[in-house]
Design an enzyme around this catalytic site. Structure first.
Site, mmCIF file in Angstrom:
data_model
loop_
_atom_site.group_PDB
_atom_site.id
_atom_site.type_symbol
_atom_site.label_atom_id
_atom_site.label_comp_id
_atom_site.label_asym_id
_atom_site.label_seq_id
_atom_site.Cartn_x
_atom_site.Cartn_y
_atom_site.Cartn_z
ATOM 1 N N GLU A 127 47.187 31.741 39.739
ATOM 2 C CA GLU A 127 47.058 33.147 40.080
ATOM 3 C C GLU A 127 46.014 33.280 41.185
ATOM 4 O O GLU A 127 44.957 32.667 41.083
ATOM 5 C CB GLU A 127 46.615 33.980 38.876
ATOM 6 N N GLY A 267 36.571 33.231 35.737
ATOM 7 C CA GLY A 267 36.174 33.002 34.352
ATOM 8 C C GLY A 267 37.188 32.181 33.572
ATOM 9 O O GLY A 267 36.840 31.193 32.933
ATOM 10 N N MET A 269 41.882 31.765 32.792
ATOM 11 C CA MET A 269 43.227 32.099 33.247
ATOM 12 C C MET A 269 44.231 31.994 32.100
ATOM 13 O O MET A 269 44.258 31.017 31.373
ATOM 14 C CB MET A 269 43.609 31.157 34.407
ATOM 15 N N HIS A 303 40.375 38.186 25.780
ATOM 16 C CA HIS A 303 41.018 38.719 26.985
ATOM 17 C C HIS A 303 42.216 37.847 27.377
ATOM 18 O O HIS A 303 43.324 38.355 27.572
ATOM 19 C CB HIS A 303 39.993 38.782 28.116
ATOM 20 N N GLU A 304 41.981 36.554 27.484
ATOM 21 C CA GLU A 304 43.080 35.671 27.918
ATOM 22 C C GLU A 304 44.178 35.645 26.868
ATOM 23 O O GLU A 304 45.363 35.648 27.200
ATOM 24 C CB GLU A 304 42.570 34.260 28.209
ATOM 25 N N HIS A 307 46.363 38.704 27.061
ATOM 26 C CA HIS A 307 47.291 38.675 28.205
ATOM 27 C C HIS A 307 48.676 38.160 27.799
ATOM 28 O O HIS A 307 49.651 38.414 28.500
ATOM 29 C CB HIS A 307 46.747 37.758 29.304
ATOM 30 N N GLU A 326 45.384 43.743 34.147
ATOM 31 C CA GLU A 326 43.936 43.529 34.003
ATOM 32 C C GLU A 326 43.224 44.731 33.388
ATOM 33 O O GLU A 326 42.389 44.579 32.500
ATOM 34 C CB GLU A 326 43.300 43.123 35.330
HETATM 35 N N1 ARG Z 1 44.010 36.596 35.404
HETATM 36 C C1 ARG Z 1 42.684 36.033 35.265
HETATM 37 C C2 ARG Z 1 41.974 36.925 34.266
HETATM 38 O O1 ARG Z 1 42.130 36.798 33.126
HETATM 39 C C3 ARG Z 1 41.940 35.964 36.545
HETATM 40 C C4 ARG Z 1 42.495 35.049 37.545
HETATM 41 C C5 ARG Z 1 41.908 35.315 38.845
HETATM 42 N N2 ARG Z 1 42.269 34.362 39.822
HETATM 43 C C6 ARG Z 1 41.990 34.490 41.123
HETATM 44 N N3 ARG Z 1 42.326 33.560 41.899
HETATM 45 N N4 ARG Z 1 41.441 35.522 41.616
HETATM 46 O O2 ARG Z 1 41.349 37.861 34.533
HETATM 47 ZN ZN ZN Z 2 42.660 39.130 32.953
#
Ligand code: ARG
Ligand code: ZN
Length: 879
Positions: A127, A267, A269, A303-304, A307, A326
């Site tokens: 991501e 933090g 993923m 949080h993860e 998701h 998010e």
């Molecule tokens: N989706 C991830 C989260 O839990 C963040 C990933 C961000 N990655 C990046 N390359 N900006 O918030």
């Molecule tokens: Zn997130």
């Protein structure tokens, strides 16, 4: 590397993909000098696309293309075009198989996007647009495919081979190599792909879901971290249960894996079934992690995990919709943390971050709506606005609908859009359809940037017993947006009578059974509310629980604030009143003569807080934290940072001197007894004790010094050890400071997470973190320019927390930051772009500072071959 000016991408240009991918079959051959990636895609034209003759265009970045085949036949050079950032195949049938082989060099990947190496292991971060650094692919979240992944590597060096889903096959290969094949049954966008290969230990546990399925939980960490997994594992199980109970969401695969890696840009993923974490956001033990770290880990694990539904099962149509997953997921994890600990304290922490950092972002040159309309580099939009303001927007929907309707709405959202890639508008629509409420004006929260301001005035008519409140909303201009429309704002309030009792809020006269708290809904530019049956002038308790992410302007007297501090039934507003009082006192001392009086009422209010053991100690611990310098700056127009710093320190020293006896009493009262626990009560106790200690050392108190030294030697946990170390570092006791720092380092030098804390406690201190000290830290053997955590703990902590040193009037702090940004721009542009943030706020500061900040930005602008990430931030800041 950029060769021309970066392009702006617009939401209004969105088109459905011309081709869909049904399945992806990947084979990774991992070697020390690189990796070969074989990718076989089943593709077909998208029936919903009107581009019937479109060529096939796949995204790529930093790839060496080895071969392309269509339906099994190799394509000749003229049949396709490798443009570097795109692979174009001009003519393809309705449905076909494409096989692409690429060569990549994970060992040289310092950007940490795509496949890279961290302490000897292979890992991925896809991501937002990292998958294109692995192979050519339609790298956009609305292309969802089923993935099958075979990983091949040397068995001794990489015994553990992981990817998404279930392991379906494994075996031995020649030359000491082996393979494992993984299959993920759920179609997913490629940004959720993950791969890990390394020499890792496995920690196992089980979770029984609400429908009775046993889920295999596994954590993978380097052997030296084997004892630091328990807290994350427990947090994971609590999250899984909570999501079933509160949102009705059950986990869907048979395995859930967490991997810890030391080098990570962010933090953590949420890759499907295989979450990858920054080590600092997952590993913890009593000896090495502070209470803050324990809480942070619990929140990030949750949080993860959350998701999996809000992000993976229902994902984003395009990256403009990032807050869909998010904002909603941050809201969910903050509800979870509130349920696990103290809701009031959690709210105070969230609002502190929002008001300090998100409001600053909203008022700065990178200000953007929760759903942006354009961007150059999407990595720059993983912001406080998308995450934290986005969560506040969801919270307001929760407030407007109430918990039951909100749950109906989220159920409808998950059911309606399961397996789809959707928009923030789809989310709001589900909430509307489930509740029957009209949220059309509310949608402006997603479209308009900037922090709304509520200017509030009141008057009281003793004759009629009517108290009148007038609320006027306005939203400041932000880059590209002017003349904004009024937004739909839930405004929670109460009124307190002179004896401190909450009054019934009678919007019509005679309604004596009226509730004592209401959520008013603001929709117009100006509203006037009349409250009847009021006997004497009440004290208003405004925007309770911070019911909307807005600034409140109301002319509080210090008397009113003191009254609210001790009487408001809303704990959040009690804290807020204390903050406003402290802000008012500190602001009145900025650039005042040295002997200016400090309001004795502030001292008395704090005396009461420190001494009254009947108060909620967790709330007291928060109330004793003076507003930060960053927050004071945020509230100031042309900030003179050293002056703000001096005023704040003067107040702190004055309080510490006047309350020395109480502080020592508080310290003794909260002396730990019994085993270490991470409960809200125990956390509050440690926090109070360490605050008392810090204050005593601010006045170089001898008793405080010896308490700190013995606490440091006796500590059985990192919170107390770090509390004592920080107090000594920030004190004037120079030889104790140096000795404490050396001992600490000798004890923990083999633990990177603790060394990072050791770096940042110095870099953030005006005593130990002057620029010359920072240069020494950068030369320290434990510092590593390739490791984002180390960069953040020295450079980030200096520029973001050591504000008086960073804003040295000679501009040296700014030039230093510019140097580091330029140095990092080539190796890790994402980190470089984040580090620029403090400079982007140059307009906030008094002219002699802002001129120098601007010239530091200009130096960065003029660096040759600037990355797209830094280009966007710097150019928007100078515009
Ligand atoms: N989706 C991830 C989260 O839990 C963040 C990933 C961000 N990655 C990046 N390359 N900006 O918030
Ligand atoms: Zn997130």
């Amino acid at each position: 590397m950029r060769t021309s000016q970066p392009q702006t991408i617009y939401l209004s240009d969105y088109k459905v993909p011309a081709y869909l991918v049904d399945t992806v079959d990947l084979r990774f051959e991992l070697f020390e000098d690189g990796a070969r990636v074989h990718s076989t895609l089943e593709l077909r034209r998208n029936p919903e696309s009107d581009e019937t003759a479109a060529p096939l265009e796949l995204d790529g970045d930093s790839l060496t293309l080895e071969s392309v085949a269509l339906n099994g036949a190799a394509l000749a050079a003229g049949d396709y075009e490798d443009r570097g950032d795109q692979l174009v195949v001009r003519s393809v049938p309705e449905q076909f198989t494409l096989t692409v082989v690429t060569w990549i060099e994970p060992q040289n990947n310092t950007r940490l996007e795509g496949l890279y190496k961290s302490s000897g292991m292979f890992c991925t971060q896809c991501e937002a647009e990292g998958f294109r650094c692995i192979t050519f692919f339609p790298d956009r979240p609305d292309v969802m495919a089923r993935f099958r992944t075979r990983i091949e590597a040397n068995k001794d060096a990489y015994p553990v081979l992981l990817s998404n889903g279930n392991d379906v096959e494994k075996g031995e290969l020649e030359n000491g190599r082996h393979f494992v094949t993984w299959e993920d049954p759920f179609p997913k966008p490629c940004y959720l792909f993950a791969l890990v290969a390394g020499d890792l230990v496995e920690k196992r546990d089980t979770f029984s879901t609400c429908s009775g399925r046993d889920i295999d939980l596994r954590m993978y960490v380097e052997p030296r971290n084997a004892e630091k997994c328990d807290h994350a594992m427990d947090s994971l199980k609590r999250s899984m249960r909570w999501d079933e109970e509160v949102y009705g969401r059950e986990y869907d695969l048979d395995i859930f894996m967490i991997v810890a890696v030391d080098d990570f840009n962010m933090g953590a993923m949420e890759n499907k079934g295989l979450n990858i974490f920054n080590s600092s956001c997952v590993l913890a033990s009593q000896e090495t992690a502070t209470d803050l770290a324990f809480q942070r880990i619990e929140a990030i694990v949750a949080h993860e995990y959350f998701h999996n539904w809000s992000g993976n099962r229902v994902t984003c149509r395009d990256w403009f919709q990032l807050s869909l997953k998010e904002g909603f997921t941050v809201f969910r994890d903050s509800q979870f943390s509130a349920d696990m600990g103290s809701p009031t304290v959690k709210r105070i922490e969230d609002v502190t971050l929002l008001r300090t950092a998100q409001f600053a972002e909203d008022g700065g040159p990178m200000s953007h709506p929760v759903r942006p309309a354009s961007y150059m580099e999407i990595s720059n939009f993983y912001t406080l606005t998308i995450y934290e303001k986005g969560a506040e927007v969801v919270r307001m929907i929760h407030t407007l609908l109430g918990p039951d309707m909100f749950r109906k709405g989220s159920d409808l959202y998950f059911e309606r859009h399961d397996g789809q890639a959707v928009t923030t508008d789809d989310f709001v629509k589900a909430m509307e359809d489930a509740s029957g409420r009209d949220l059309s004006q509310f949608r402006l929260w997603y479209e308009q940037a900037g922090t709304p301001v509520l200017a509030i005035s009141d008057d009281f008519d003793a004759e009629t017993g009517v108290y009148r409140l007038t609320i006027e909303q306005s939203i400041p201009d932000t880059p590209g947006q002017t003349n904004k429309k009024p937004q739909h704002i839930p405004f929670a309030l109460g009124l307190l009578g002179q004896d401190g009792q909450p009054l019934p809020l009678q919007l019509e006269s005679g309604d004596s059974g009226a509730p004592t708290e209401r959520v008013l809904e603001l929709t117009e530019a100006v509203h006037t509310f009349e409250f009847h049956g009021v006997e004497s002038r009440p004290v208003p308790s405004l925007l309770r629980h911070f019911s909307a992410p807005v600034r409140v302007r109301y002319n509080w007297s210090r008397e009113q604030l003191l009254f609210l501090m001790s009487h408001d039934p809303d704990g959040f507003n009690r804290w807020d009143a204390g903050q406003r009082l402290a802000v008012d006192v500190i602001q009145s001392l900025v650039n005042a003569p040295d002997d200016a009086e400090i309001d004795p009422r502030l001292v008395e209010a704090y005396r009461k807080l420190i001494s009254d053991a009947d108060l909620d100690q967790a709330l007291v611990a928060k109330m004793l934290q003076l507003p930060s310098e960053a927050y004071l700056i945020e509230l100031t127009d042309k900030a003179d940072v050293p002056a703000i710093h001096r005023a704040r320190e003067a107040v702190l020293r004055h309080l510490a001197g006047a309350l020395k006896g109480e502080l020592l009493g508080c310290y003794q009262r909260h002396q730990g007894s019994g085993p270490y626990e991470v409960t809200p009560e125990a956390i509050a106790r440690r926090s109070l004790r360490n605050t008392a200690l810090a204050w005593l050392l601010m006045i170089d108190d001898e008793e405080g010094r010896s308490l700190a030294v013995s606490q440091l030697n006796a500590a059985d946990n990192m919170t107390d050890r770090m509390g004592a170390l920080r107090a000594l570092v920030n004190s004037g006791f120079e030889s104790d400071r140096q000795e404490a720092l050396d001992d600490f380092y000798n004890r923990f030098q083999d633990d990177p997470q603790v060394v990072e804390q050791w770096f940042s406690v110095q870099a953030a201190s005006d005593q130990a973190g002057q620029l010359s000290d920072i240069h020494k830290l950068l030369e320290h053997p434990a510092f590593d320019w390739k490791n984002p955590n180390k960069i953040r703990s020295v450079v980030g902590a200096f520029a973001g927390q050591n504000l008086a040193a960073f804003h040295n009037p000679d501009g040296s702090g700014y030039q230093f930051l510019a140097d580091q940004v330029c140095r990092l721009d080539d190796s890790n542009p994402q980190i470089a772009a984040r580090l620029v943030t403090p400079l982007t706020r140059w307009r906030k500061f008094a002219p002699s500072y802002s001129d120098r900040m601007k010239s530091a930005l200009e130096r960065i602008r003029d660096k040759a071959g600037l990355s797209r990430d830094v280009y966007e931030v710097v150019h928007k800041s100078l515009a």
